[in-house]
Design an enzyme around this catalytic site. Structure first.
Site: not given
Ligand code: T68
Length: 854
Positions: A392, A587-588, A593, A698, A702
């Site tokens: 990811h 988003k986070r 970002k 994602t 949406k």
């Molecule tokens: C996200 N990753 C991607 N990670 O940033 C995003 N990581 O681009 C993508 O659409 C999404 O995954 C689904 O594929 C994350 O959300 C984490 O949350 C995470 C959590 C713990 C450690 C590392």
């Protein structure tokens, strides 16, 4: 079927006659509701509040889910289809009641029943707390995949952890600082889980691993701490199908709750010490969405969960009576074994959601070698056929690594196995590329340094049958950057792409009822049909030319804005104007970002408005900008960004010159439920990561599904969205991925002062420093990330960002054309259903077929 007899007692017909059905009329529903009020909740009509009514409704719906769930599980046990398991440390489920009602097709009946009893459906739904066992996209993706797996009738189970506390609750202090409070989501009990006190496994930590003397590669692992994993099952209903899959979440408990010796000796604290340390394992979700590795408790979480899940999977597998792989004399067979599964030896596919469950690889090796007494080669073959790894992120700082001394201490046997895997692996690399020392060092599972570290992505890659990224661009980057050597060694066919998707049930039908109804009416097909085949949305395209349809479309967007404004008014007491364009970034919080780019753009707009005459201002586009998102508690720069947004909002919302043209809100405590209100209300949303950094995204899908247009960089799934909807319907800006490396090189070796390179941005930064939004000093560390180094390329992309915003304004002025774009966008979102994505995994990776529950 090879399955053993699963109907243990009596006459199946008698049992069946006694079972509750799911086809209910309103009077069945009110009866079951009242019954739960009386007996499960021990309350009465006169003292039942909305929370109680929610609980009674949930318990009643749960009874219906259970009927389907039982039937589904029985069916799987009997037919023993190949199964897939989705191992994810995060499942960001949000609320369940509304979703369950829609999937069961019972929402209207429940509404009637609940109204007859004096309650309002919306008020009751609002009482449910989000299940927030995740950080962001990765966890929400897992939730969408479970919904799609059940809806597409796939035998797909989830495995995760039952955290006592989910992602923290975000509060904003009067100064604009993020504060974190715990999320005690289980406080009012959770009607959606079934504790399975009978399903428990033991999991060991620490202790000693002794290699056997006979040189067969086996070892014995003893001593240390043993804890118990207890299963909690969460029912996952498919949309308009009986299939109701399972999400199994593990809770840690002490193997022995109480040390009687300590207790008798008067040492009361000592008596519960081990019990506390066992319970701590599943107490809290780690709130980091990248970085901060090396924590012992996190490693224990990962092992606890993979060890319990594998024991469960193997026990279920043994019960089918099938032989494991083509090794019929191994101990894992029971006497009923009769068939060989040579083409598809593993019989179970296990998807690793990022590297978090990678310890499952050495753990399965340990079980097969040390306990089932398979040879190394036999075991490795099974492992290699069983696991699949989804990556990811390609951000180097987000790739998981564990210090060797820590792994050695917590999991001594696994460290031995990892070294053995590495030895055989590097021998094979050396054979293919003789004498290439650099290559060996790059590919090794162990990174040299102090301390040495285990590279989990390398382990996940070599232990898996296939590796995939989550959008085309990202999957290409995986192959050409972080796993390039592995492509050269293993061949490119091992590496694939499955572009992410989202469930249209929650992210359209549930969160935007009016739009969903309009679509059904317009397409003239049953809702069930297009919600399960989202490409049917294309049928909307001709209606973009239909004036009456456009008016209906626009009116729904307007009512969704009013719903959001009402939400902000009732939760924060702030008045949002709804006769404006709604611009959303949720988003986070993360530097890559680039929320910072957005807020600096807002300041730029504010300064521009301030510089205009009142007459000029009147001609400009009214805009309301929304931000929401959490920052990792230790992520200083991200927290400063929140503080800046909040303080800019304070100033500009109070400025009489501009407040009619520009408003700004930071909505605290972003959640799945908040997204469900924000997304349908958006005209434009921002996905503006530095090119090559956002794996997919994602929420971009949406927003577009709900007729919001996209402003973004050429990154992640933005690219594929543009391919579908056409570039004329998205607003792209910024440098492309291939330029990024070069630009960063320039920043380091030929830096140009910001005043020269990007005067517009320099002016904005100066205003912040000068104190336009309160004391500027606290923001200096944030501003300096841009002035010096500028790793995320704000100075390179700022001007084209501002130009793109101007194009958005211009496009919005022609409202009719805008609505056409909005309709065309929704119409072309068929590809981004998580149904499509999960079927790709099933067909191209897991070799899994749908199994209908008659
Ligand atoms: C996200 N990753 C991607 N990670 O940033 C995003 N990581 O681009 C993508 O659409 C999404 O995954 C689904 O594929 C994350 O959300 C984490 O949350 C995470 C959590 C713990 C450690 C590392």
């Amino acid at each position: 079927a090879t399955g053993k007899e699963v109907w243990p007692k009596g006459d199946e017909k008698v049992w069946k006659a006694g079972m509750r059905g799911v086809d209910q009329d309103v009077s069945d529903i009110t009866k079951s509701f009242v019954n739960h009020v009386q007996t499960s909740l021990a309350r009465q009509a006169y003292n039942l509040d909305n929370l109680g009514a929610y609980q009674a409704a949930a318990l009643s719906v749960r009874d219906s889910l259970l009927v389907n769930w039982n039937e589904t599980q029985l069916n799987y046990t009997r037919k023993t289809p190949k199964r897939a398991y989705y191992l994810s440390l995060e499942f960001l489920m949000g609320r369940t009641l509304d979703n369950a009602l829609l999937n069961l097709g019972l929402k209207d009946k429940y509404r009637k029943g609940i109204e007859a009893l004096g309650f309002n459906m919306e008020d009751i739904l609002e009482k449910e707390r989000d299940a927030a066992l995740g950080n962001g996209g990765l966890g929400r993706l897992a939730a969408c995949y479970l919904d799609s797996g059940a809806s597409q009738e796939l035998p797909l189970w989830g495995y995760g952890l039952r955290y006592q506390y989910g992602i923290f609750q975000q509060l904003i202090s009067p100064e604009g600082n993020q504060l974190e409070a715990p999320d005690p989501w289980l406080e009012n009990q959770n009607p959606w889980e079934l504790p399975r006190l009978d399903v428990t496994y033991e999991v060991r930590f620490y202790g000693q691993a002794e290699r056997n003397q006979d040189g067969n590669g086996r070892a014995t692992w003893t001593g240390g701490q043993e804890v118990l994993a207890v299963a909690y099952d969460v029912m996952i209903p498919g949309y308009k199908t009986k299939t109701t899959n399972n999400l199994r979440l593990w809770e840690s408990r002490p193997k022995r709750g109480f040390d009687l010796n300590s207790f008798n000796a008067g040492n009361y604290e000592g008596a519960v010490e081990s019990s506390n340390s066992a319970a701590a394992i599943t107490s809290v979700l780690y709130p980091n969405d990248s970085t901060t590795f090396g924590k012992e408790l996190r490693l224990k979480q990962q092992y606890f969960w993979t060890a319990a899940s594998l024991q469960d999977i193997l026990r279920r597998f043994k019960n089918t009576g099938k032989p494991i792989a083509e090794f019929p004399d191994c101990k894992i067979l029971n006497s009923m074994a009769s068939t060989h599964l040579s083409d598809d030896p593993s019989d179970a596919a296990i998807q690793l959601n990022d590297t978090h469950p990678t310890l499952a690889i050495p753990e399965l090796m340990r079980i097969l070698i040390d306990e089932e007494e398979l040879s190394w080669d036999e075991a490795w073959k099974i492992v290699n056929n069983t696991f699949f790894y989804t990556n990811h992120t390609v951000l180097p700082e987000a790739l998981e690594k564990w210090p060797v001394p820590l792994v050695e201490h917590v999991l001594p046997r696994h460290m031995q196995i990892i070294y053995d895997i590495n030895l055989y692996f590097l021998q094979a690399v050396e054979k293919k590329f003789p004498g290439d020392r650099d290559r060996l060092a790059r590919m090794s599972l162990i990174e040299e340094g102090y301390p040495k570290q285990v590279r989990m992505a390398h382990l996940a890659c070599i232990g898996s049958r296939k590796v995939n990224g989550v959008a085309e661009l990202h999957s290409d980057l995986v192959k050409t950057t972080i796993l390039k050597d592995f492509v050269e060694f293993e061949g490119v066919s091992k590496f694939g792409n499955v572009t992410n998707g989202v469930t249209p049930r929650r992210w359209l039908d549930q969160c935007n009822v009016e739009l969903s109804d309009l679509i059904t009416k317009t397409l003239k097909v049953d809702k069930n049909v297009w919600l399960k085949d989202l490409t049917k949305l294309e049928g909307l395209l001709p209606f973009a030319e239909n004036k009456k349809f456009r008016e209906q479309w626009a009116a729904i967007k307007q009512r969704n804005k009013e719903r959001l404004a009402h939400h902000v008014q009732s939760t924060l007491g702030l008045t949002v104007r709804t006769d404006a364009m709604f611009d959303v970034q949720i988003k986070r919080l993360h530097e890559y970002k680039r929320q910072t780019l957005n807020i600096l753009g807002v300041i730029h707009r504010y300064l521009t408005l301030k510089g205009m005459s009142p007459a000029e201002r009147k001609k400009s586009n009214r805009k309301v900008v929304f931000f929401a998102g959490k920052a990792a508690p230790a992520y200083y720069i991200a927290k400063l960004t929140i503080r800046l947004i909040v303080n800019v909002a304070r100033v500009i919302n109070a400025d009489p010159d501009t407040k009619d043209y520009l408003q700004l809100y930071f909505l605290p405590d972003y959640s799945v439920s908040l997204a469900e209100v924000l997304i349908p209300a958006s005209d434009i949303s921002q996905h503006i990561s530095t090119a090559g950094t956002e794996a997919s995204g994602t929420s971009n899908m949406k927003f577009c599904l709900n007729g919001g247009l996209l402003l973004g960089t050429v990154d992640g799934a933005n690219i594929e969205i543009a391919e579908e909807v056409g570039e004329s319907n998205v607003f792209f800006f910024g440098h492309l991925t291939p330029a990024v490396e070069d630009l960063r090189y320039q920043h380091t070796y030929h830096p140009v002062p910001i005043e020269q390179k990007c005067p517009g941005l320099a002016k904005v930064l100066d205003q912040v420093s000068a104190g336009l939004f309160g004391d500027g000093a606290p923001y200096e560390p944030l501003l300096n990330t841009i002035r010096q180094g500028d790793y995320y390329l704000l100075t390179d992309d700022f001007d084209s960002y501002i130009a793109a915003l101007a194009m958005v304004d211009e496009a919005y002025l022609d409202r009719d054309e805008w609505i056409k774009k909005s309709i065309r966008t929704t119409a072309k979102m068929g590809k981004f259903s998580s149904d499509r994505a999960i079927l790709e995994y099933a067909e191209s990776y897991w070799n899994l077929e749908p199994t209908s529950i008659a």
